[in-house]
Design a protein around this motif. Sequence first.
Motif, short mmCIF file in Angstrom:
data_model
loop_
_atom_site.label_atom_id
_atom_site.label_comp_id
_atom_site.label_asym_id
_atom_site.label_seq_id
_atom_site.Cartn_x
_atom_site.Cartn_y
_atom_site.Cartn_z
N ASN A 214 0.82 -1.22 0.00
CA ASN A 214 0.00 0.00 0.00
C ASN A 214 0.85 1.27 0.00
O ASN A 214 0.32 2.37 -0.17
CB ASN A 214 -0.93 0.01 1.21
CG ASN A 214 -1.87 -1.19 1.23
OD1 ASN A 214 -2.35 -1.61 0.18
ND2 ASN A 214 -2.10 -1.74 2.40
N VAL A 215 2.13 1.12 0.19
CA VAL A 215 3.04 2.27 0.13
C VAL A 215 3.37 2.50 -1.34
O VAL A 215 4.33 1.96 -1.88
CB VAL A 215 4.31 2.02 0.96
CG1 VAL A 215 5.21 3.26 0.94
CG2 VAL A 215 3.95 1.65 2.40
N ASP A 216 2.53 3.31 -1.97
CA ASP A 216 2.61 3.49 -3.43
C ASP A 216 3.14 4.86 -3.83
O ASP A 216 2.85 5.36 -4.92
CB ASP A 216 1.23 3.25 -4.07
CG ASP A 216 0.15 4.18 -3.52
OD1 ASP A 216 0.44 4.97 -2.58
OD2 ASP A 216 -1.00 4.12 -4.01
N VAL A 217 3.91 5.46 -2.93
CA VAL A 217 4.57 6.74 -3.23
C VAL A 217 6.07 6.55 -3.05
O VAL A 217 6.51 5.62 -2.35
CB VAL A 217 4.06 7.87 -2.31
CG1 VAL A 217 2.59 8.15 -2.55
CG2 VAL A 217 4.30 7.53 -0.83
N PRO A 218 6.90 7.40 -3.68
CA PRO A 218 8.35 7.30 -3.46
C PRO A 218 8.67 7.38 -1.97
O PRO A 218 8.15 8.26 -1.27
CB PRO A 218 8.90 8.51 -4.22
CG PRO A 218 7.88 8.79 -5.27
CD PRO A 218 6.55 8.47 -4.64
N LYS A 241 12.71 -4.36 0.71
CA LYS A 241 12.31 -5.43 -0.22
C LYS A 241 10.82 -5.37 -0.56
O LYS A 241 10.41 -5.81 -1.63
CB LYS A 241 12.65 -6.79 0.38
CG LYS A 241 14.14 -7.05 0.54
CD LYS A 241 14.40 -8.38 1.24
CE LYS A 241 15.89 -8.61 1.45
NZ LYS A 241 16.15 -9.86 2.21
N GLY A 242 10.03 -4.82 0.36
CA GLY A 242 8.59 -4.85 0.18
C GLY A 242 7.95 -3.60 -0.36
O GLY A 242 6.79 -3.63 -0.79
N ILE A 243 8.68 -2.48 -0.36
CA ILE A 243 8.14 -1.22 -0.86
C ILE A 243 8.69 -1.00 -2.27
O ILE A 243 9.91 -0.93 -2.47
CB ILE A 243 8.51 -0.05 0.07
CG1 ILE A 243 7.84 -0.25 1.43
CG2 ILE A 243 8.11 1.28 -0.54
CD1 ILE A 243 8.25 0.75 2.49
N ALA A 244 7.80 -0.88 -3.22
CA ALA A 244 8.21 -0.90 -4.63
C ALA A 244 9.15 0.23 -5.01
O ALA A 244 10.21 0.00 -5.61
CB ALA A 244 6.96 -0.86 -5.52
#
Length: 276
Positions: A214-218, A241-244
């Motif tokens: 759900n962390v979809d911001v830089p 590893k989990g934050i895109a």
Amino acid sequence: MPFITNKKAKRPVDIFYEDYGTGQPVILIHGWPLSRKMWEQQVWKIVDEGFRCISYDRRGFGISSQPWENYDYSALASDLHALIEDLDLSDAVIVGFSMGGGEVVRYLTDFGSDRIAKAALISSIIPLVKKKDDNHDGVPEDALDDIKNALQKDRVGFLKEFGKGFYNFDDNKDRVSQAQLDYDFTIASFASPRATIQTALAWSHTDFRSELKNVDVPTLIVHGDADETVPKATSADQAAKGIADNTYEVIEGAPHGLHLTHSEKLNELLISFLKK
């Protein structure tokens, strides 16, 4: 003095905040068991660099309301949401230190990123503190129980010692004064005893691994490789590893309280990230 009221809470909660500067808003979320005052070395730099800097006291800490119940992360994130809505903020950057990283992730889970441009996790507990079969680097549950028991038996005695570990004090006496330890102790000891324990239960037992998507911001991730309070193997390494979309920075020799011991380096990384 400026307060906002979270009227959507189960019982209205008053949140104290400070608001300085102009430009893109940067919201600072403090760590446990301190208050907005921990950000002293960051606030002036953020304002000087042309940003609007907002810091606030989590419910139960500083001079915000001290309710008896509701210290789970969704309740805490709802206070952040109330602040953002009340001040009508947009394009905001939310920066969470230690347990404050949980509010960053839960805010994005519960409220989305419509008003959020970027996020930062500093010495953060994200995604999981507790040791589990699939989280071997975490803190054993009996050690977490010891923290709860110590807080119930002798809260101020525990906080006195915790402050030393926060900064790896014996190794950083040239970076942190005894006066700073005393200052932190005063802030922590005047927090709500109930809130201190209930929020400790929240940060020690909440598993955010499924929420990292759900962390979809830089997102900027900063951690010290000498952090003994929240070792990076169970936190920042996994978060990265989990934050895109993340930028992961490890500060060599930095303890948990790197906002003070390595303030110049943290400020450099944070300002660079804000200006990208």
